[in-house]
Design an enzyme around this catalytic site. Structure first.
Site, PDB file in Angstrom:
ATOM      1  N   GLU A 108       1.239  -1.728  -0.455  1.00  0.00           N
ATOM      2  CA  GLU A 108       0.021   0.016  -0.152  1.00  0.00           C
ATOM      3  C   GLU A 108       1.422   1.308  -0.142  1.00  0.00           C
ATOM      4  O   GLU A 108       0.641   1.840  -0.848  1.00  0.00           O
ATOM      5  CB  GLU A 108      -1.154   0.188   1.149  1.00  0.00           C
ATOM      6  CG  GLU A 108      -1.639   1.462   1.651  1.00  0.00           C
ATOM      7  CD  GLU A 108      -1.906   1.677   3.376  1.00  0.00           C
ATOM      8  OE1 GLU A 108      -1.211   2.452   3.241  1.00  0.00           O
ATOM      9  OE2 GLU A 108      -2.613   0.819   2.861  1.00  0.00           O
ATOM     10  N   ASP A 117      -5.205  -3.680  -2.447  1.00  0.00           N
ATOM     11  CA  ASP A 117      -5.679  -1.729  -2.440  1.00  0.00           C
ATOM     12  C   ASP A 117      -4.739  -1.402  -3.094  1.00  0.00           C
ATOM     13  O   ASP A 117      -4.703  -0.709  -3.811  1.00  0.00           O
ATOM     14  CB  ASP A 117      -5.984  -1.185  -1.844  1.00  0.00           C
ATOM     15  CG  ASP A 117      -5.241  -2.297   0.309  1.00  0.00           C
ATOM     16  OD1 ASP A 117      -4.256  -2.133  -0.363  1.00  0.00           O
ATOM     17  OD2 ASP A 117      -4.676  -1.167   0.918  1.00  0.00           O
TER      18      ASP A 117
END
Length: 369
Positions: free
Chosen positions: A56, A117
């Site tokens: 991330e 993500d």
């Protein structure tokens, strides 16, 4: 004499351009690089004793580097990620989500599972870097990574359709799936729809996830779906809207006004805006089912809501809070939320209706504090 004069004029013009470029850089991004990114291109979260790096963090930093037109930083981040999280190739492997100090003498991958993500933002940033910088290599790696995400992290859920799992392992059972509503920003879902299945339908199923799991206008951090019973909103453990879900409001606010999904999402999440305006600060946690809030959200929450709040007075209150309590060198998550929210608020970047990046690489100087 005239030749010498022209030479001096040329030199002055060049120096002025260089000074203007330096003066009009993105100060908050430059400080983030100093405080959080190693010379090798590793984003370090100092809040963890293991000095961890996540996929991330790498993906967010790649986005900021692209928005700032910082090609050297982007290349460093990309190379470190590929070499240390993806076994040397983002074409062949999804990046491991967690890397850090395993023991006093060993730095390595701590968890080889993926985190979609980070994967999503990384693929998008590579594709957009390829387009904006005309770098074929980035386009090719981004395309390959997106195909791998579709193969390893997208699942067909009966009653829903194609859905993005939070990672390749541990989120799907026989008749039950666990999702994180903040993992697929709607504008990125729109961007990926040009690549056909499963992305062409994922945008609509992602909208269902966002709308149907927020009965009181607050998105949950995590939610479970069961094949014959639907969304499990009254689960054994209270569903909370907090540190993950704050990104749902951030992504929504940064959507292009021409995107038909934006108005629906702003209307659904209006209670978050109302509560923030009433209290002067965002809540830290909200019970998704009852709507009851508790605590004061950190400064990163205020920054994340700058694109989301539609009332100028409410924006000004949160803008001032960010200026008064700007994240320091030990607040990784608050800092990245601030780079997103404040960066957007300062018009350093926008997203087109198709989900493409619209950077403002030639803007006038804007203070970050």
């Amino acid at each position: 004499m005239m030749t010498m004069l022209r030479g001096w004029i040329t030199m002055i013009v060049m120096l002025t351009a260089i000074n203007a470029q330096a003066a009009c850089s993105w100060p908050a991004w430059e400080q983030f690089k100093k405080d959080y990114i190693s010379q090798q291109g590793r984003v370090i979260d100092p809040g963890d004793a293991r000095k961890i790096t996540t996929s991330e963090g790498q993906s967010y930093a790649m986005f900021f580097a692209l928005a700032a037109n910082d090609r050297p930083a982007f290349a460093q981040l990309f190379n470190w990620t590929q070499n240390n999280l993806a076994q040397g190739s983002l074409r062949e492997h999804l990046p491991a989500w967690l890397w850090g100090q395993k023991d006093p003498d060993t730095w390595s991958v701590l968890d080889s599972n993926s985190a979609s993500d980070g994967d999503i933002w990384m693929a998008w940033s590579l594709l957009e870097a390829g387009r904006l910088w005309k770098e074929t290599r980035y386009t090719e790696v981004g395309t390959a990574l997106l195909k791998r995400i579709a193969r390893e992290e997208v699942v067909n859920v009966p009653g829903l359709g194609s859905m993005l799992l939070p990672g390749k392992i541990g989120f799907a059972e026989a008749n039950s799936w666990r999702f994180n509503p903040s993992y697929l920003p709607p504008q990125l879902a729109q961007y990926f729809s040009r690549f056909g299945a499963p992305w062409s339908t994922l945008r609509e199923t992602n909208l269902r996830l966002l709308l149907e799991t927020s009965p009181k206008g607050f998105s949950p951090d995590w939610v479970r779906y069961e094949s014959k019973q639907g969304w499990q909103l009254k689960a054994e453990k209270t569903l909370i809207s907090s540190y993950d879900a704050i990104r749902v409001y951030l992504w929504t606010g940064m959507m292009h006004d021409g995107d038909p999904q934006k108005a629906r999402l702003l209307a659904r999440f209006k209670p978050m805006a109302t509560l923030t305006m009433k209290n002067g600060v965002p809540p830290e946690k909200v019970d998704v089912v009852s709507g009851n809030a508790q605590g004061t959200g950190p400064v990163g929450f205020s920054a994340a809501l700058l694109p989301f709040l539609q009332n100028r007075g409410a924006q000004a209150v949160q803008r001032q809070r960010v200026a008064d309590h700007f994240p320091g060198s030990d607040a990784y998550y608050n800092y990245v939320l601030t780079l997103f929210g404040q960066g957007w608020d300062q018009h350093r970047f926008r997203f087109t209706v198709k989900g493409e990046l619209l950077p403002d690489w030639g803007q006038e100087c804007v203070s970050s504090r």
